[in-house]
Design an enzyme around this catalytic site. Structure first.
Site, PDB file in Angstrom:
ATOM      1  N   LYS A 169      61.186  24.192  61.291  1.00  0.00           N
ATOM      2  CA  LYS A 169      60.226  22.744  61.832  1.00  0.00           C
ATOM      3  C   LYS A 169      60.122  22.058  60.492  1.00  0.00           C
ATOM      4  O   LYS A 169      60.223  22.817  59.179  1.00  0.00           O
ATOM      5  CB  LYS A 169      58.779  24.069  61.363  1.00  0.00           C
ATOM      6  CG  LYS A 169      58.580  24.296  62.806  1.00  0.00           C
ATOM      7  CD  LYS A 169      58.868  22.924  64.532  1.00  0.00           C
ATOM      8  CE  LYS A 169      58.757  24.338  65.550  1.00  0.00           C
ATOM      9  NZ  LYS A 169      58.743  23.026  66.740  1.00  0.00           N
ATOM     10  N   ASP A 197      63.164  20.676  64.106  1.00  0.00           N
ATOM     11  CA  ASP A 197      62.250  19.661  64.326  1.00  0.00           C
ATOM     12  C   ASP A 197      61.500  19.304  63.921  1.00  0.00           C
ATOM     13  O   ASP A 197      60.455  19.855  62.904  1.00  0.00           O
ATOM     14  CB  ASP A 197      62.208  20.499  65.444  1.00  0.00           C
ATOM     15  CG  ASP A 197      61.232  20.127  66.942  1.00  0.00           C
ATOM     16  OD1 ASP A 197      60.486  19.433  66.360  1.00  0.00           O
ATOM     17  OD2 ASP A 197      60.573  21.214  67.685  1.00  0.00           O
ATOM     18  N   GLU A 223      65.169  17.319  65.828  1.00  0.00           N
ATOM     19  CA  GLU A 223      64.884  16.921  66.806  1.00  0.00           C
ATOM     20  C   GLU A 223      63.362  16.223  66.326  1.00  0.00           C
ATOM     21  O   GLU A 223      62.716  16.361  65.662  1.00  0.00           O
ATOM     22  CB  GLU A 223      64.475  18.017  67.476  1.00  0.00           C
ATOM     23  CG  GLU A 223      63.524  18.075  68.583  1.00  0.00           C
ATOM     24  CD  GLU A 223      63.500  19.741  69.557  1.00  0.00           C
ATOM     25  OE1 GLU A 223      64.718  20.360  69.128  1.00  0.00           O
ATOM     26  OE2 GLU A 223      62.293  20.251  69.942  1.00  0.00           O
ATOM     27  N   GLU A 249      60.733  15.631  74.650  1.00  0.00           N
ATOM     28  CA  GLU A 249      60.224  16.921  75.108  1.00  0.00           C
ATOM     29  C   GLU A 249      58.308  15.846  75.367  1.00  0.00           C
ATOM     30  O   GLU A 249      57.739  16.762  76.551  1.00  0.00           O
ATOM     31  CB  GLU A 249      59.512  18.236  74.150  1.00  0.00           C
ATOM     32  CG  GLU A 249      58.646  17.767  72.458  1.00  0.00           C
ATOM     33  CD  GLU A 249      58.500  18.863  72.141  1.00  0.00           C
ATOM     34  OE1 GLU A 249      59.653  19.727  71.597  1.00  0.00           O
ATOM     35  OE2 GLU A 249      57.556  19.122  72.455  1.00  0.00           O
ATOM     36  N   ASP A 272      61.503  18.871  79.558  1.00  0.00           N
ATOM     37  CA  ASP A 272      60.435  19.870  79.325  1.00  0.00           C
ATOM     38  C   ASP A 272      60.266  20.003  81.094  1.00  0.00           C
ATOM     39  O   ASP A 272      59.007  19.307  81.486  1.00  0.00           O
ATOM     40  CB  ASP A 272      59.406  20.756  78.833  1.00  0.00           C
ATOM     41  CG  ASP A 272      58.650  21.928  78.476  1.00  0.00           C
ATOM     42  OD1 ASP A 272      58.431  21.986  77.515  1.00  0.00           O
ATOM     43  OD2 ASP A 272      58.353  22.222  80.208  1.00  0.00           O
ATOM     44  N   HIS A 299      64.052  21.718  76.595  1.00  0.00           N
ATOM     45  CA  HIS A 299      62.791  22.061  76.189  1.00  0.00           C
ATOM     46  C   HIS A 299      61.952  23.412  76.663  1.00  0.00           C
ATOM     47  O   HIS A 299      61.688  22.800  77.776  1.00  0.00           O
ATOM     48  CB  HIS A 299      62.236  20.949  75.310  1.00  0.00           C
ATOM     49  CG  HIS A 299      60.441  21.442  75.120  1.00  0.00           C
ATOM     50  ND1 HIS A 299      59.327  22.257  75.182  1.00  0.00           N
ATOM     51  CD2 HIS A 299      60.320  21.368  73.605  1.00  0.00           C
ATOM     52  CE1 HIS A 299      58.664  21.496  74.410  1.00  0.00           C
ATOM     53  NE2 HIS A 299      59.067  21.626  72.950  1.00  0.00           N
ATOM     54  N   GLU A 332      66.630  27.465  74.877  1.00  0.00           N
ATOM     55  CA  GLU A 332      65.637  27.238  73.517  1.00  0.00           C
ATOM     56  C   GLU A 332      64.572  28.464  74.252  1.00  0.00           C
ATOM     57  O   GLU A 332      63.733  29.316  74.721  1.00  0.00           O
ATOM     58  CB  GLU A 332      65.001  26.321  74.026  1.00  0.00           C
ATOM     59  CG  GLU A 332      63.648  26.815  72.729  1.00  0.00           C
ATOM     60  CD  GLU A 332      62.823  24.668  72.279  1.00  0.00           C
ATOM     61  OE1 GLU A 332      62.272  24.191  73.585  1.00  0.00           O
ATOM     62  OE2 GLU A 332      62.164  24.881  70.908  1.00  0.00           O
TER      63      GLU A 332
END
Ligand code: CA
Length: 379
Positions: A169, A197, A223, A249, A272, A299, A332
């Protein structure tokens, strides 16, 4: 076969050690599981990604009454009817997420009724196993020294477990971000794929600066660099850096993804399944992405039921593009603490040697443990 009853289960579980992404600290895990009963005795299970109480309300009050007495086999007709029922008030977000949960449960029922796994009914399999990447490496302490030590141990744990790819992250500020990504690249070496991300935690200026600084670090994708509404920003960033730009997502249905694809805003789209409109819509979006030459990388952030739905989709995602060295989509695999994600399934979907296998039983191919459902149920 007719639908007789629809039950929504809102699940919540506290976690011992909270973790942070660019928007918030996470101190509990939540989920929305939907159960569709039929007069045949067969039950379909679905998973919705979104605020669970809101999803449950939409399902209970607006969608369920339309489904009682209907054949669960007429999935496309039901999808159109439910989408149209709230179209004037919800072309994205909660109404589509609630529709996604029901759509997944309907696919589960259809597979069970016909004795086939969902991916066979969707025309597959194209593949029966999928390489997984570990989603983790969140911020775990506000004390930098402690955080670095925790993340180093976590990354080494993924290597020991056999993962060949992982995601961390960013979006905590330039200095923090670049130091973290440099540290992780050092720990895992050059052979392991690394994704970052930002959860739309950067503005375009920050995203460009971070992307350019990460160029030498061989980042597999960046991301959600900027806000999902800012497709022009996505497209501009994409032209600025060689790092593939990913997102999606927080986008919904063919309509959002048509705009994303036409704007050439992303190298990789990440709908997603439990949010974009279900398996039905995810497959349609996948076909659109293929047509535009854009990669589709689902996702996944839900219960084991959502994970099973993602595996069924991964079994049929088109290859971009067929060749000896063609690129295959990755699973994922949420590796953060979650008290019921895996416990909810009689046989959890596991990753071994960095790979997960597509469930082969009828429907989603998983069985749900009612004791776990009841333990964490809060509605
Ligand atoms: Ca993400």
């Amino acid at each position: 076969m007719k639908i007789t009853r629809i039950i929504t289960h809102v699940l919540e579980a506290p976690i011992e050690k909270s973790f942070a992404f660019s928007q918030a600290w996470v101190d509990k895990r939540v989920g929305l599981v939907v159960e569709i009963e039929t007069d045949s005795g067969l039950i379909g299970w679905g998973d919705g990604y979104g605020p669970p109480f809101a999803l449950a309300t939409v399902i209970d009050r607006y969608y369920a009454p339309r489904l009682i007495g209907r054949s669960p086999l007429a999935g496309d007709a039901i999808w159109e009817e439910l989408y149209n029922a709230l179209r004037d008030h919800g072309q994205r977000g909660v109404p589509v997420q609630a529709l996604s949960a029901l759509d997944i449960a309907l696919w589960d029922l259809r597979g069970k009724a016909l004795g086939q796994p969902v991916h066979v009914l969707m025309g597959g399999p194209i593949r029966d196993s999928v390489r997984a990447y570990a989603t983790g490496l969140y911020r775990r302490s506000n004390t930098p020294v402690e955080n670095r030590a925790l993340l180093q141990a976590e990354a080494e744990g993924y290597l020991d477990a056999g993962f060949t790819a992982m995601k961390t992250k960013v979006g905590f500020g330039f200095r923090d971000d670049i130091e973290l990504v440099e540290m992780l690249r050092d720990i895992i070496g050059r052979e392991i794929e690394l994704f970052v991300d930002a959860n739309h935690g950067c503005d375009l200026v920050q995203a460009k600066k971070l992307a350019l600084a990460m160029e030498p670090l061989d980042i597999g994708w960046f991301e959600e660099p900027v806000e999902p509404e800012d497709l022009d920003g996505y497209a501009e960033l994409r032209r600025t850096t060689s790092i593939p730009i990913a997102g999606g997502e927080c986008s919904f249905t063919r309509h959002d993804f048509r705009r994303i694809l036409e704007a050439r805003a992303m190298d990789i789209i990440q709908p997603d399944t439990a949010s974009c409109g279900g398996l039905t819509e995810a497959k349609r979006i996948a076909d659109m992405a293929w047509t535009h030459g854009v990669r589709y990388q689902p996702h996944v952030w839900g219960t084991g039921i959502g994970l099973a739905a993602a595996m069924q989709l991964l079994a049929v995602l088109p290859t971009t593009t067929p060749a000896f060295g063609s690129h295959a989509p990755l699973l994922e695999y949420d590796s953060t603490q979650h008290p019921f994600r895996q416990d909810l399934l009689v046989e959890p979907i596991r990753v071994a040697d960095g790979t997960a296998h597509v469930p082969q039983g009828p429907g989603l191919g998983v069985e749900v443990r009612r004791d776990v459902l009841e333990r964490w149920r809060v509605n």
